[in-house]
Write a protein that holds these residues in place. Structure first.
Motif, PDB file in Angstrom:
ATOM      1  N   ASN B 177       0.838  -1.213   0.000  1.00  0.00           N
ATOM      2  CA  ASN B 177       0.000   0.000   0.000  1.00  0.00           C
ATOM      3  C   ASN B 177       0.869   1.259   0.000  1.00  0.00           C
ATOM      4  N   LEU B 178       1.951   1.175   0.776  1.00  0.00           N
ATOM      5  CA  LEU B 178       2.868   2.314   0.852  1.00  0.00           C
ATOM      6  C   LEU B 178       3.464   2.608  -0.528  1.00  0.00           C
ATOM      7  N   ILE B 179       3.880   1.561  -1.224  1.00  0.00           N
ATOM      8  CA  ILE B 179       4.472   1.747  -2.563  1.00  0.00           C
ATOM      9  C   ILE B 179       3.414   2.292  -3.526  1.00  0.00           C
ATOM     10  N   GLN B 180       2.193   1.772  -3.402  1.00  0.00           N
ATOM     11  CA  GLN B 180       1.129   2.265  -4.286  1.00  0.00           C
ATOM     12  C   GLN B 180       0.853   3.747  -4.050  1.00  0.00           C
ATOM     13  N   ASN B 181       0.976   4.164  -2.783  1.00  0.00           N
ATOM     14  CA  ASN B 181       0.758   5.584  -2.479  1.00  0.00           C
ATOM     15  C   ASN B 181       1.869   6.467  -3.047  1.00  0.00           C
ATOM     16  N   LEU B 182       3.041   5.860  -3.258  1.00  0.00           N
ATOM     17  CA  LEU B 182       4.167   6.644  -3.781  1.00  0.00           C
ATOM     18  C   LEU B 182       4.037   6.872  -5.290  1.00  0.00           C
ATOM     19  N   LYS B 183       3.233   6.018  -5.911  1.00  0.00           N
ATOM     20  CA  LYS B 183       3.045   6.082  -7.367  1.00  0.00           C
ATOM     21  C   LYS B 183       2.541   7.471  -7.770  1.00  0.00           C
ATOM     22  N   GLY B 184       2.999   7.975  -8.863  1.00  0.00           N
ATOM     23  CA  GLY B 184       2.565   9.306  -9.323  1.00  0.00           C
ATOM     24  C   GLY B 184       3.553  10.358  -8.900  1.00  0.00           C
ATOM     25  N   GLU B 185       3.699  10.509  -7.566  1.00  0.00           N
ATOM     26  CA  GLU B 185       4.649  11.512  -7.072  1.00  0.00           C
ATOM     27  C   GLU B 185       6.087  11.045  -7.300  1.00  0.00           C
ATOM     28  N   HIS B 186       6.261   9.731  -7.218  1.00  0.00           N
ATOM     29  CA  HIS B 186       7.608   9.156  -7.396  1.00  0.00           C
ATOM     30  C   HIS B 186       7.587   8.122  -8.512  1.00  0.00           C
ATOM     31  N   THR B 187       8.762   7.931  -9.092  1.00  0.00           N
ATOM     32  CA  THR B 187       8.961   6.816 -10.020  1.00  0.00           C
ATOM     33  C   THR B 187       9.660   5.725  -9.213  1.00  0.00           C
ATOM     34  N   VAL B 188       9.115   4.531  -9.225  1.00  0.00           N
ATOM     35  CA  VAL B 188       9.689   3.477  -8.384  1.00  0.00           C
ATOM     36  C   VAL B 188      10.166   2.321  -9.253  1.00  0.00           C
ATOM     37  N   LEU B 189      11.423   1.944  -9.069  1.00  0.00           N
ATOM     38  CA  LEU B 189      11.936   0.715  -9.677  1.00  0.00           C
ATOM     39  C   LEU B 189      11.981  -0.306  -8.549  1.00  0.00           C
TER      40      LEU B 189
END
Lengths: 248, 309
Positions: B177-189
């Motif tokens: 959930n935490l990673i999903q919340n980061l989506k948009g504001e951050h680019t996550v690899l």
């Protein structure tokens, strides 16, 4: 320039906080103080005359000699965690990815450990203080003696930091640094055994006790200062190379 | 060619050690604001690739672009928040002290550091444990502290190496959930062995094996490319031997009984309605029929198998 030193101090502060929150420093300080007090008492009792000259020769010279020898064992213990633990707990990457350069990281750790050992040493200041009540007043020699031990400690710590940068096992790090330091001490034996006076001189110059003893006798030579600074700088540079090699 | 929507771009990246090629000609890009899965078996070169992107390791060949700009390692480390497989935490420090220390390490002044720490703490839900010693926290919280230290830098790009490894199912869900919340504001690899997690969180994926690129693209594209078998589940009252035989000869569909259900599988492309029409035509008395969703695990296995061949 300010930022260069503030970055070093940032890490040194954290390392100092770690040292002072660990039991190792207090255990070693307690043991060291006890040993020094016991040696001081014995040398004092054995000293036949209580004049300034004899006190220096029969009490302080051997005390400083013993201090130097003890730090040969303590320095590997105090430095063994510096990089080995960072590697083991995965925090070295955090430092390497930060704004700190490799040399700032190394100097931060170096300064913190040297300050920790100065903390240990500070408890021995009580020894000359006790003698001052009996009329001892050769403070310049006490000062050069402490300067000599601090310069020696800088060499030992730089060797320990280098050894710690080679491995993620603190015990292996301590063994490596102890072997290097012991080698630097024992060079003096080869110097004494050498038939060739030039080789003997060169080997003597490479041995730590040769330079340290000058400080204890109050004969501070510029080449001894050059030696201590060079050895410390050389091993810190090797540590930097060791960290740099991780990039490749 | 670099484009404005690209956050990370690897072009021909290779890493060689004496006698071994850890990575060979890796090319892929990660779009801005997306969560990009990075898959591969143990020893495939995922961590090496991530370490190269962050600047911890230097590439032997190739170029790396961040936000469309080609960057050398010293520039890259300033643009990326990184959580390695082992969270880089000091167990003896308090959570707040640790995060402020990390902010200071990245050159943030006191006020800025406080703001970025507060933001990271809020994002990772660390308010309750802010004044606790990290060593005393649960593994899930330690992982959150690790993610928070990656966020403190304020970088748009985050690289998370196995953030859910060793966590219990509840913590896995929380981190997801935490990673999903980061989506948009951050680019996550994001690298993970939990393929189900990847399929739930990621928009795009890249697979590598033996240091070589196997596939890269959207999850759908990869599924289409590597879904070797179509699977269906059937419940029918008259699905007898004769129909099963005809199914095999006419449509090349194998059937296998699992309790009162039948699993139908073919390596050919077949539409569900065509198969259903066949069953109805042969009077199998269909009670239940649906197409099984291709699991990322199957895709992964298929991709690895093809790469090995």
């Amino acid at each position: 320039m300010t930022s260069f030193f503030s970055n070093i101090w940032l890490l040194a502060k954290k390392e100092l906080a770690d040292s002072f929150s660990s039991s190792l420093l207090y255990v070693l300080t307690g043991f060291f103080s006890l040993l020094m007090g016991w040696l001081f008492f014995n040398y004092l009792v054995l000293s036949s005359e209580m004049t300034a000259g004899t006190l220096l020769q029969s009490v302080f010279n051997p005390i400083f000699g013993n201090m130097n020898f003890i730090f040969l064992f303590f320095a590997p213990l105090l430095t063994m965690h510096s990089f080995a633990l960072e590697k083991r707990q995965g925090t070295l990457g955090l430092l390497l990815l930060s704004n700190l350069s490799h040399i700032q990281i190394i100097l931060g750790k170096f300064i913190a450990i040297v300050l920790s050992t100065i903390f240990m040493l500070s408890f021995t200041l009580i020894l000359p203080l006790i003698l001052s009540f009996a009329g001892y007043s050769q403070w310049a020699l006490i000062f050069t003696g402490y300067a000599g031990i601090i310069f020696s400690i800088c060499c030992y710590v730089s060797v320990g930091i280098f050894a710690s940068s080679l491995t993620d096992n603190p015990v292996i790090s301590a063994v490596i640094s102890f072997c290097i330091l012991m080698g630097m001490m024992l060079i003096v034996l080869s110097a004494n055994a050498s038939d060739n006076p030039i080789v003997g001189e060169i080997l003597s110059y490479l041995a730590i006790p040769f330079h340290y003893e000058g400080f204890v006798r109050g004969a501070v030579k510029s080449y001894s200062l050059v030696y201590f600074v060079s050895v410390t700088g050389f091993f810190l540079w090797l540590s930097e190379r060791s960290l740099e090699s991780r990039n490749w | 060619m670099p484009n404005s929507t690209e956050a990370i771009g690897l072009v021909g990246v290779s890493k060689a050690y004496p006698g071994i090629n850890a990575l060979t000609d890796i090319n892929f890009s990660v779009s801005r604001g997306k969560v990009h899965g990075f898959l591969g078996p143990n020893g495939a070169g995922k961590s090496t690739t991530m370490n190269i992107i962050t600047g911890l390791l230097h590439e032997s060949a190739g170029t790396i672009r961040l936000m469309g700009q080609e960057c050398v390692p010293s520039e890259r480390k300033k643009l990326i928040g990184y959580l390695p497989e082992q969270p880089p935490i000091y167990p003896q420090m308090l959570v707040r002290d640790y995060l402020e220390f990390v902010a200071a390490l990245h050159g943030q002044k006191t006020t800025n550091a406080k703001n970025s720490v507060d933001k990271a703490v809020a994002s990772c839900g660390l308010e309750e444990v802010l004044n606790r010693m990290i060593g005393n926290l649960s593994k899930g919280y330690k992982q959150r502290v690790g993610i928070a230290q990656a966020l403190v830098l304020g970088a748009e790009i985050l690289i998370l190496d196995e953030p859910t490894v060793g966590l219990d199912p509840v913590s896995v869900t929380e981190i997801r959930n935490l990673i999903q919340n980061l989506k948009g504001e951050h680019t996550v690899l994001l690298s993970s062995h939990l393929l189900h997690e990847i399929s739930l969180v990621c928009d795009d994926i890249t697979m590598i094996n033996h240091g070589k690129l196997v596939a890269t693209g959207s999850l759908k594209e990869i599924e289409q490319k590597f879904s070797g078998a179509e699977r269906f589940t059937l419940k029918a009252d008259q699905f007898n031997q004769e129909i099963r035989q005809k199914l095999k000869t006419s449509l090349d569909v194998d059937s296998e009984q699992k309790n009162d259900l039948w699993s139908l599988q073919t390596n050919k492309k077949i539409e569900a309605k065509k198969l259903l029409a066949f069953l109805v035509e042969h009077q199998a008395d269909v009670v239940e029929f649906y197409q099984d969703k291709t699991q990322l695990e199957d895709v992964f296995k298929q991709a690895m198998k093809k790469e090995m061949q």
